[in-house]
Design a protein around this motif. Structure first.
Motif, mmCIF file in Angstrom:
data_model
loop_
_atom_site.group_PDB
_atom_site.id
_atom_site.type_symbol
_atom_site.label_atom_id
_atom_site.label_comp_id
_atom_site.label_asym_id
_atom_site.label_seq_id
_atom_site.Cartn_x
_atom_site.Cartn_y
_atom_site.Cartn_z
ATOM 1 N N SER A 2 0.828 -1.208 0.000
ATOM 2 C CA SER A 2 0.000 0.000 0.000
ATOM 3 C C SER A 2 0.867 1.266 0.000
ATOM 4 C CB SER A 2 -0.904 0.010 1.233
ATOM 5 O OG SER A 2 -0.199 0.527 2.341
ATOM 6 N N ILE A 3 0.250 2.335 -0.454
ATOM 7 C CA ILE A 3 0.913 3.638 -0.464
ATOM 8 C C ILE A 3 1.430 3.984 0.930
ATOM 9 C CG2 ILE A 3 0.349 6.087 -0.463
ATOM 10 C CD1 ILE A 3 0.461 5.680 -3.169
ATOM 11 N N MET A 4 0.549 3.785 1.918
ATOM 12 C CA MET A 4 0.914 4.169 3.282
ATOM 13 C C MET A 4 2.168 3.439 3.727
ATOM 14 S SD MET A 4 -2.735 4.471 5.270
ATOM 15 C CE MET A 4 -3.510 2.880 5.004
ATOM 16 N N ARG A 6 4.529 1.985 1.820
ATOM 17 C CA ARG A 6 5.719 2.372 1.057
ATOM 18 C C ARG A 6 6.268 3.702 1.543
ATOM 19 N NH1 ARG A 6 2.998 1.826 -4.593
ATOM 20 N NH2 ARG A 6 4.744 3.025 -5.394
ATOM 21 N N ILE A 7 5.371 4.668 1.733
ATOM 22 C CA ILE A 7 5.829 5.974 2.209
ATOM 23 C C ILE A 7 6.474 5.837 3.582
ATOM 24 C CG2 ILE A 7 5.065 8.262 2.983
ATOM 25 C CD1 ILE A 7 3.042 8.271 0.754
ATOM 26 N N SER A 8 5.840 5.038 4.441
ATOM 27 C CA SER A 8 6.355 4.885 5.803
ATOM 28 C C SER A 8 7.771 4.349 5.793
ATOM 29 C CB SER A 8 5.473 3.928 6.611
ATOM 30 O OG SER A 8 4.127 4.248 6.440
ATOM 31 N N ILE A 10 10.079 4.276 3.379
ATOM 32 C CA ILE A 10 11.071 5.181 2.788
ATOM 33 C C ILE A 10 11.327 6.360 3.699
ATOM 34 C CG2 ILE A 10 11.488 6.757 0.871
ATOM 35 C CD1 ILE A 10 9.735 4.717 -0.800
ATOM 36 N N ARG A 12 10.883 6.663 6.942
ATOM 37 C CA ARG A 12 11.543 6.333 8.197
ATOM 38 C C ARG A 12 13.031 6.063 7.965
ATOM 39 N NH1 ARG A 12 8.425 2.070 10.205
ATOM 40 N NH2 ARG A 12 6.737 3.558 10.331
ATOM 41 N N GLU A 161 11.548 10.409 12.968
ATOM 42 C CA GLU A 161 10.350 10.582 12.151
ATOM 43 C C GLU A 161 9.763 11.974 12.368
ATOM 44 O OE1 GLU A 161 7.536 7.281 12.583
ATOM 45 O OE2 GLU A 161 5.978 8.817 12.549
ATOM 46 N N ARG A 172 8.535 23.175 3.105
ATOM 47 C CA ARG A 172 7.355 23.548 2.319
ATOM 48 C C ARG A 172 6.986 25.001 2.580
ATOM 49 N NH1 ARG A 172 3.896 19.279 0.660
ATOM 50 N NH2 ARG A 172 2.078 20.467 1.265
ATOM 51 N N LEU B 21 -9.698 1.918 6.011
ATOM 52 C CA LEU B 21 -8.613 2.804 5.584
ATOM 53 C C LEU B 21 -7.777 2.151 4.481
ATOM 54 C CD1 LEU B 21 -7.479 4.306 9.009
ATOM 55 C CD2 LEU B 21 -8.947 5.335 7.259
ATOM 56 N N ASN B 22 -7.627 0.840 4.552
ATOM 57 C CA ASN B 22 -6.885 0.139 3.496
ATOM 58 C C ASN B 22 -7.565 0.299 2.137
ATOM 59 O OD1 ASN B 22 -4.560 -0.845 4.670
ATOM 60 N ND2 ASN B 22 -5.596 -2.654 5.510
ATOM 61 N N ASP B 25 -6.893 3.714 0.989
ATOM 62 C CA ASP B 25 -5.483 3.767 0.589
ATOM 63 C C ASP B 25 -5.301 3.196 -0.818
ATOM 64 O OD1 ASP B 25 -2.622 4.002 0.980
ATOM 65 O OD2 ASP B 25 -2.608 1.834 1.237
ATOM 66 N N VAL B 28 -6.110 5.716 -3.379
ATOM 67 C CA VAL B 28 -5.025 6.688 -3.557
ATOM 68 C C VAL B 28 -3.956 6.093 -4.472
ATOM 69 C CG1 VAL B 28 -3.210 8.022 -2.426
ATOM 70 C CG2 VAL B 28 -5.414 7.751 -1.298
ATOM 71 N N GLU B 29 -3.609 4.858 -4.191
ATOM 72 C CA GLU B 29 -2.552 4.198 -4.965
ATOM 73 C C GLU B 29 -2.930 4.120 -6.454
ATOM 74 O OE1 GLU B 29 -1.618 0.214 -3.663
ATOM 75 O OE2 GLU B 29 0.475 0.576 -4.238
ATOM 76 N N VAL B 32 -2.580 7.493 -8.065
ATOM 77 C CA VAL B 32 -1.173 7.879 -8.251
ATOM 78 C C VAL B 32 -0.604 7.155 -9.466
ATOM 79 C CG1 VAL B 32 1.162 7.753 -7.291
ATOM 80 C CG2 VAL B 32 -0.734 8.455 -5.838
ATOM 81 N N LEU B 47 -9.092 9.558 2.366
ATOM 82 C CA LEU B 47 -8.231 8.768 3.258
ATOM 83 C C LEU B 47 -7.899 9.552 4.531
ATOM 84 C CD1 LEU B 47 -6.463 6.335 3.905
ATOM 85 C CD2 LEU B 47 -4.673 7.308 2.461
ATOM 86 N N ILE B 69 2.647 6.115 7.547
ATOM 87 C CA ILE B 69 2.822 7.553 7.325
ATOM 88 C C ILE B 69 2.073 7.971 6.062
ATOM 89 C CG2 ILE B 69 4.501 9.386 6.865
ATOM 90 C CD1 ILE B 69 6.545 7.812 8.462
ATOM 91 N N LEU B 70 1.306 9.050 6.187
ATOM 92 C CA LEU B 70 0.508 9.531 5.048
ATOM 93 C C LEU B 70 0.982 10.915 4.606
ATOM 94 C CD1 LEU B 70 -3.076 8.476 6.150
ATOM 95 C CD2 LEU B 70 -1.487 7.341 4.615
ATOM 96 N N PRO B 71 0.768 11.226 3.324
ATOM 97 C CA PRO B 71 1.232 12.519 2.799
ATOM 98 C C PRO B 71 0.488 13.701 3.420
ATOM 99 C CG PRO B 71 0.588 11.029 1.019
ATOM 100 C CD PRO B 71 0.138 10.406 2.298
ATOM 101 N N HIS B 72 1.021 14.902 3.221
ATOM 102 C CA HIS B 72 0.359 16.141 3.629
ATOM 103 C C HIS B 72 -1.011 16.243 2.970
ATOM 104 C CE1 HIS B 72 4.698 16.917 3.734
ATOM 105 N NE2 HIS B 72 4.439 17.639 4.795
ATOM 106 N N ALA B 75 -0.646 17.823 -0.323
ATOM 107 C CA ALA B 75 0.419 17.290 -1.177
ATOM 108 C C ALA B 75 -0.074 17.131 -2.616
ATOM 109 C CB ALA B 75 0.887 15.951 -0.647
ATOM 110 N N GLU B 79 4.521 15.477 -5.433
ATOM 111 C CA GLU B 79 5.142 15.349 -4.111
ATOM 112 C C GLU B 79 5.017 13.919 -3.587
ATOM 113 O OE1 GLU B 79 5.063 19.389 -1.580
ATOM 114 O OE2 GLU B 79 3.108 18.818 -2.351
ATOM 115 N N VAL B 80 3.869 13.314 -3.856
ATOM 116 C CA VAL B 80 3.689 11.937 -3.398
ATOM 117 C C VAL B 80 4.631 11.005 -4.169
ATOM 118 C CG1 VAL B 80 2.065 10.005 -3.298
ATOM 119 C CG2 VAL B 80 1.354 12.265 -2.583
ATOM 120 N N LEU B 84 7.505 8.583 -2.616
ATOM 121 C CA LEU B 84 7.598 7.155 -2.938
ATOM 122 C C LEU B 84 8.954 6.789 -3.538
ATOM 123 C CD1 LEU B 84 4.024 6.606 -4.370
ATOM 124 C CD2 LEU B 84 4.973 5.597 -2.301
#
Lengths: 268, 92
Positions: A2-4, A6-8, A10, A12, A161, A172, B21-22, B25, B28-29, B32, B47, B69-72, B75, B79-80, B84
């Motif tokens: 998931s996006i969450m 992958r972002i986490s 990278i 961290r 973090e 930003r 939430l999954n 998510d 979102v994926e 993107v 999300l 961790i989630l983006p701003h 964002a 930026e996302v 990634l």
């Protein structure tokens, strides 16, 4: 993945790398704490910068709004002395200002948002740094290499973090601030070049007000006459509608010089 | 589970909210990967709103790391992508 996730991962790994330098864990702790203090200073500076830019944009908006009001007044005055061409010019400039004002207001709202976020981030980081300091002192006091290493890793991953997050927030905000300043600077230049009349010079005269001043000093009688004519203009428009040549002849512009001439002749 | 929204801080999210939430998510994926800015904005908003609604803010004085961790909230798609790829703004 998931996006969450992958972002986490990278985020961290990048954030923690920065805190993972010294050999002796105790040194690492002190070094990290120092970095956190530095970052707090940077955040405070960031908040101050954004606030400065926000105020600058505010001033800029106020100036442009005053200018718009002035142009509106000029347009009304121009109409009252029968100079539709001047009124048109004033209103055209005013509409140019309106879009700049809207633009600046959007930017102002953005800056205000950044400022609020940054202030919150600062409070958060302050609390984290305080927690880190307490934990660091405990670990150092009861130091055994193995145990310390584990606890440090725990403490560091959380703070790393947080620092990464707050550091990004500052970057930003700095980017946004730079954009706003460039924008405000461009408007400053416009004002300075006289393309927009600079209202920061009270009594300073622009071309429209020069012409209007000249006209009104000509004679009050003429202004009075023009006002009377302006009152009777709706009839003239209706008449030309009957003729059906509004589109052909641009009657608004065409009518103006004609009425000027008449006025002059009538006076002479 | 602790979820961080970048720029906002950490949230304690109850386990029962995670499945929902999954799904958000995943949307979102997809957006993107499709490079669809409008879909991305809507999916990210959904999300983040889902996280904020389900969760309570995590204590400020803790040093816990986040599970996710989630983006701003503001964002952009670019930026996302940076987040990634790891080339982005994360200060070292």
């Amino acid at each position: 993945m998931s996006i969450m996730k992958r972002i986490s991962l990278i985020f961290r790994s990048k954030a923690n790398k920065a805190l993972d330098r010294a050999e002796d864990p105790r040194e690492t702790l002190d070094y990290s704490y120092q970095r956190q203090q530095d970052l707090l200073v940077k955040v405070r500076r960031g908040v101050a910068d954004v606030a400065t830019s926000r105020k600058r944009v505010e001033l800029q908006v106020n100036q442009l709004e005053q200018q718009a009001t002035k142009l509106q007044g000029q347009a009304e005055k121009a109409i009252s002395v029968g100079r539709e061409d001047l009124a048109r010019e004033a209103l055209t400039r005013k509409s140019g200002l309106a879009s700049q004002i809207t633009d600046l207001k959007t930017q102002h709202a953005q800056l205000q948002g950044e400022e609020e976020k940054l202030t919150l981030a600062q409070q958060r980081l302050q609390a984290k740094v305080e927690a880190f300091r307490t934990r660091k002192e405990t670990i150092k006091a009861t130091y055994t290499a193995a145990e310390a290493q584990t606890k440090i890793n725990e403490a560091m991953s959380g703070i790393g973090e947080e620092m990464g997050d707050v550091g990004m927030a500052i970057q930003r905000a700095e980017d946004k601030t730079a954009q706003m300043q460039a924008r405000a600077g461009a408007i400053d230049e416009l004002l300075a070049s006289g393309a927009l009349d600079d209202v920061s010079q009270p009594g300073g005269s622009d071309d429209i007000s020069r012409e209007l001043d000249a006209l009104s000093s000509d004679s009050d009688v003429e202004a009075e006459l023009a006002r009377l004519k302006a009152g009777s203009q709706p009839q003239a428009i209706e008449a030309s509608e009957d003729g059906g040549d509004i589109l052909k002849a641009e009657p608004e512009k065409a009518a103006e010089p004609a009425s000027e001439t008449t006025t002059d002749e009538g006076r002479a | 589970m602790i979820i961080r929204i970048l720029g906002e801080g950490q949230f304690d999210v109850p386990e029962e909210a995670v499945a929902t939430l999954n799904d958000l998510d995943a949307a979102v994926e997809t957006s993107v990967e499709a490079g669809d800015e409008a879909a991305f904005r809507a999916a990210l908003d959904a999300l983040l709103t889902g996280v904020r609604d389900a969760a309570a803010p995590h204590e400020d004085g803790s040093l816990d790391s986040s599970d996710l961790i989630l983006p701003h909230a503001d964002a952009t798609l670019d930026e996302v992508r940076d987040l990634l790829s790891g080339d982005g703004l994360i200060p070292g």
